[in-house]
Design a protein around this motif. Sequence first.
Motif, PDB file in Angstrom:
ATOM      1  N   ARG A 190       3.302   9.285  -4.037  1.00 11.59           N
ATOM      2  CA  ARG A 190       3.099  10.736  -3.945  1.00 11.59           C
ATOM      3  C   ARG A 190       2.517  11.148  -2.593  1.00 11.59           C
ATOM      4  O   ARG A 190       2.416  12.336  -2.305  1.00 11.59           O
ATOM      5  N   LEU A 191       2.146  10.172  -1.785  1.00 10.00           N
ATOM      6  CA  LEU A 191       1.588  10.462  -0.469  1.00 10.00           C
ATOM      7  C   LEU A 191       2.633  10.248   0.611  1.00 10.00           C
ATOM      8  O   LEU A 191       3.479   9.367   0.504  1.00 10.00           O
ATOM      9  N   ALA A 202       2.495   1.653  -3.386  1.00  7.09           N
ATOM     10  CA  ALA A 202       1.547   2.004  -4.446  1.00  7.09           C
ATOM     11  C   ALA A 202       1.134   3.470  -4.416  1.00  7.09           C
ATOM     12  O   ALA A 202       0.454   3.936  -5.336  1.00  7.09           O
ATOM     13  N   ASN A 203       1.557   4.177  -3.371  1.00  2.95           N
ATOM     14  CA  ASN A 203       1.167   5.586  -3.236  1.00  2.95           C
ATOM     15  C   ASN A 203       2.394   6.459  -2.987  1.00  2.95           C
ATOM     16  O   ASN A 203       2.515   7.109  -1.939  1.00  2.95           O
ATOM     17  N   LEU A 252       3.131   8.682   3.873  1.00  2.00           N
ATOM     18  CA  LEU A 252       2.452   7.669   4.663  1.00  2.00           C
ATOM     19  C   LEU A 252       3.357   7.169   5.783  1.00  2.00           C
ATOM     20  O   LEU A 252       4.552   6.950   5.582  1.00  2.00           O
ATOM     21  N   THR A 291       0.833  -1.203   0.000  1.00  2.00           N
ATOM     22  CA  THR A 291       0.000   0.000   0.000  1.00  2.00           C
ATOM     23  C   THR A 291       0.868   1.253   0.000  1.00  2.00           C
ATOM     24  O   THR A 291       0.598   2.220  -0.726  1.00  2.00           O
TER      25      THR A 291
END
Length: 211
Positions: A37-38, A34-35, A40, A31
């Motif tokens: 640009r965030l 897969a992100n 996390l 997860t």
Amino acid sequence: QAVLSDATKAQPAEPVYTLDEAGLNSSVQSTVDANPRLNLSVSIADLQTGKSYHFGDSEAYTAASIAKLFTATLFLYETETGKTSLSQQVGGLSAGEQLEKLIVDSDNTAWHALNDALTHQTLEEYAASIGVSSYDSSANTVSSSDIALLLSKLASGKLLNNADTKLLLSYMERASMRDYLVAGVPSGASSYHKTGYLSDRFHDAPPSLDQ
């Protein structure tokens, strides 16, 4: 995000579950990957084994309302040591009323009133005393791993007496904004959490599970 498992139970003599560490690592890391640009940050504490797991960013984030957990825990601790009382007046209401508004409704007026009663210096000294190193009360920043540490110690009864632990968890059980991670809690399990959000970010410190 800070997640606790079996949070309100004492650690059993025999394991009640076996955590699939490989599956956990794969699921959460995929997860995060897969992100890209965030920003996390995911921290997980397993009270049965004492192990902790971290994924994503390690630095302190702007905590938003997650930091209200420090305020609530410290105030209750100071009632146990006789420095404060739930019946004393804080910001025009009893401290007990303000604590409930603080966690259940995430009320900022209650937060400022309680913080003024405690002082930012005392909040930071308390955080350091329980092993939290990243919390800055004035800047309102903390890492997800330190929130996981706070919650794991709270849930295992290392911060407050039994009555005050149950009181704070009862507020967290009714805390607002339950449409995020709490919505994924299995049927039949109780969950306790506290969210914090700003215009461009969201934090959730859930769900401690009691099955």
